[in-house]
Design an enzyme around this catalytic site. Structure first.
Site, PDB file in Angstrom:
ATOM      1  N   LYS A  42       0.847  -1.189   0.000  1.00 24.43           N
ATOM      2  CA  LYS A  42       0.000   0.000   0.000  1.00 24.43           C
ATOM      3  C   LYS A  42       0.887   1.247   0.000  1.00 24.43           C
ATOM      4  O   LYS A  42       1.893   1.307   0.713  1.00 24.43           O
ATOM      5  CB  LYS A  42      -0.899   0.007   1.236  1.00 24.43           C
ATOM      6  CG  LYS A  42      -1.861  -1.176   1.325  1.00 24.43           C
ATOM      7  CD  LYS A  42      -2.949  -1.115   0.280  1.00 24.43           C
ATOM      8  CE  LYS A  42      -3.969  -2.224   0.463  1.00 24.43           C
ATOM      9  NZ  LYS A  42      -5.049  -2.173  -0.546  1.00 24.43           N
ATOM     10  N   VAL A  85       0.060 -11.854   9.161  1.00 24.93           N
ATOM     11  CA  VAL A  85       0.983 -10.817   8.694  1.00 24.93           C
ATOM     12  C   VAL A  85       2.052 -10.586   9.763  1.00 24.93           C
ATOM     13  O   VAL A  85       3.183 -11.052   9.654  1.00 24.93           O
ATOM     14  CB  VAL A  85       0.249  -9.487   8.394  1.00 24.93           C
ATOM     15  CG1 VAL A  85       1.203  -8.505   7.715  1.00 24.93           C
ATOM     16  CG2 VAL A  85      -0.979  -9.707   7.535  1.00 24.93           C
ATOM     17  N   CYS A 117     -26.184 -20.762  40.955  1.00 23.82           N
ATOM     18  CA  CYS A 117     -24.772 -20.387  40.967  1.00 23.82           C
ATOM     19  C   CYS A 117     -23.924 -21.482  41.592  1.00 23.82           C
ATOM     20  O   CYS A 117     -22.773 -21.709  41.184  1.00 23.82           O
ATOM     21  CB  CYS A 117     -24.579 -19.074  41.725  1.00 23.82           C
ATOM     22  SG  CYS A 117     -25.405 -17.655  40.952  1.00 23.82           S
TER      23      CYS A 117
END
Length: 530
Positions: free
Chosen positions: A41, A195, A443
């Site tokens: 780019k 990359v 829980c």
């Protein structure tokens, strides 16, 4: 046949001091890169051409396909093997008219519409992302998250189009990425694009090798798993049982003994309402509780054998939850997620989605309203932390589908409890209505599941067998064992003469958890394998 396994995208601007582009690229190819995309780019055409020619020479030397990003003219000039196009680049059909027959054409996709268009236009592969946040390019579309990739893969079912995930993928999150990016029917990624993890490395050969090894190990594991499941499904009923009531009881008893022998640490980030009784339940079962929430403690705690429970009933300490789950995944420690009251507010839904995209849960446990909210189902409604209505018309099918989607064990708590790994469903019919008369019984189920998952993980000592998995041990048995322990203890507590109501039931429940024996489990467990 093109191998997309390790799709390397170039990044010259990331090269560390002392490393040059050609040398790093060659090391990466030697390390396992199977396909190379040259992305440049902000450079002029001549410089792009020179880099592409250098890359072409290396790729030809090692017989690795070369893809050019965006620039069809450059691809033609160097006789590249393919081009990769963005959503604002030249359409696929026009690119095909300009390129030689057989040239690969890939397309960046961020949503279902993009995928369908790429398939219609005849793309060879799609790059799906960004999966994670990335600094190597400016994102023009939102990240889709690990769990979002599976939905896009479903749109590729029945096609020959390959799929590569891209965006922030590194060796540290690759296994999580691969595990989570599977469609509901089992369609996996064909490759991952990287990359920075390679080009920013001072040792690109080792960096590429690590990534390729993880991908290969996971792919092999998935293939074996699919073959085993196919064999089981094709066998006459009962010939090759994956689980039976007796084998489940045997497994749970074995875990019970391991817990009491090993005293694993169960780290619990839980809501303030139940901290004390959850800690006491943990101790009663033979494990050690720690209720730590500070983000600074999460790395150290993850290195201690045991399990992690994340219960966000009061939706606090999100940073600690994020780090705790991430570090637990890194060391293959069980992560039990209890999304208490997730359907009550948009904030809770958003928080749950964020957590589940960052780390992989080993077990998700909830009531009908909570799991319906996670699944985005309208069949059951939630009111605060409770469910409204009669429940799911087919709870077995629901838990199986959600387990397959979330790639983990799912536990649906109700008067009848349901547990699934996405293939098998187990129905558990123990318990007592008195559990509904005390605060935090649900829980406590999450706590018991975490304890049993910790015990199960300690039984797994074969490192080669779990290299491609995100967690050690049999989490299916761990989840079943946790539910069994609490519900059988509840029945034993209610039968005591000193239990007169909810006030005397809770301490009796803790007592019975501590006194629970293998014999009681074998005798009283009401389990069906569906």
């Amino acid at each position: 046949m093109v191998d997309y396994s390790l799709y390397l995208v170039t990044g010259r601007d990331l090269l560390p001091q002392g490393k040059d582009y050609v040398g790093s690229l060659e090391e990466a190819i030697k390390g396992g890169a199977t396909i190379v995309q040259v992305r440049e780019k902000g450079v002029d055409t001549l410089e792009f051409l020179e880099i592409a020619l250098q890359s072409k020479a290396l790729c030809e030397k090692y017989k690795v396909p070369l893809i050019i990003n965006d620039r069809i003219d450059i691809a033609l000039a160097v006789q590249a093997d393919g081009v990769h196009l963005g959503q604002t680049d030249m359409p696929v059909h026009i690119a095909r008219n300009l390129l030689p027959p057989g040239t690969l054409v890939g397309v960046s996709c961020n949503n279902i519409k993009h995928i369908k268009k790429a398939v219609e236009e005849g793309a060879d592969y799609v790059g799906i992302g960004a999966v994670w946040g990335t600094t190597t390019k400016q994102l023009t579309s939102p990240t889709i998250g690990v769990r979002g990739v599976g939905t896009l893969l479903e749109a590729l079912e029945g096609t020959a189009v390959k799929a590569v995930a891209i965006g922030g993928i590194k060796s540290t999150n690759l296994l999580r990425t691969l595990h989570g990016t599977v469609s509901s029917s089992g369609r996996c990624l064909d490759g991952i694009a990287v990359v920075s993890d390679v080009f920013a490395s001072s040792d690109p050969l080792s960096a590429a090798k690590d990534l390729r090894d993880i991908f290969t190990s996971f792919s092999t594991h998935i293939s074996k798993q699919a073959a085993q499941l196919a064999s089981w499904q094709a066998s006459p009923k009962g010939t090759l049982p994956r689980y039976t009531p007796d084998s489940i009881k045997d497994g749970v008893v074995n875990i019970m003994r391991t817990i009491r022998d090993s005293n694993p640490l169960v780290h619990q980030i839980t809501n303030v309402v139940v901290t004390n009784q959850s800690a006491n339940a943990t101790l009663a079962l033979g494990a050690s509780p720690i209720m730590a929430t500070a983000p600074e403690e999460m790395y150290d705690l993850s290195r201690v054998p045991g399990a992690l429970l994340i219960n966000f009933g009061t939706v606090k300490d999100k940073e600690g939850m994020i780090l705790a789950g991430k570090f637990a995944n890194d060391v293959k420690k069980p992560v039990v997620f209890d999304p208490v009251g997730v359907g009550a507010t948009q904030f809770r839904r958003k928080t749950a989605a964020e957590l589940l995209d960052i780390w992989q849960a080993s077990v998700i446990k909830g009531n009908a309203g909570e799991l319906a909210a996670l699944a985005d189902s309208k069949e059951v409604q939630a009111r605060g932390v409770d469910s409204v209505g009669s429940g799911f018309a087919d709870p077995a099918a629901f838990v199986k589908a959600l387990a397959k989607k979330e790639r983990c064990i799912v536990v649906l708590t109700s008067p009848t409890d349901w547990v699934s790994d996405g293939d098998t469903v187990v129905r558990l019919d123990n318990g007592d209505k008195m559990l509904g008369n005390i605060t935090g019984s649900g829980c406590m189920v999450g706590t018991c599941i975490a304890v049993f998952c910790a015990g199960s993980s300690l039984l797994c000592d074969d490192e080669t067998a779990i290299a491609s998995k995100l967690v050690k041990g049999d989490m299916f048995l761990g989840a079943i064992g946790g539910v069994m322990a609490l519900t059988i203890a509840a029945e034993l507590a209610v039968a005591r003469k000193d239990v007169l109501g909810s006030g005397t039931f809770l301490p009796a429940l803790i007592d019975e958890l501590s006194h629970l024996t293998p014999e009681a489990v074998r005798e009283k467990a009401k389990v069906q394998v569906l």
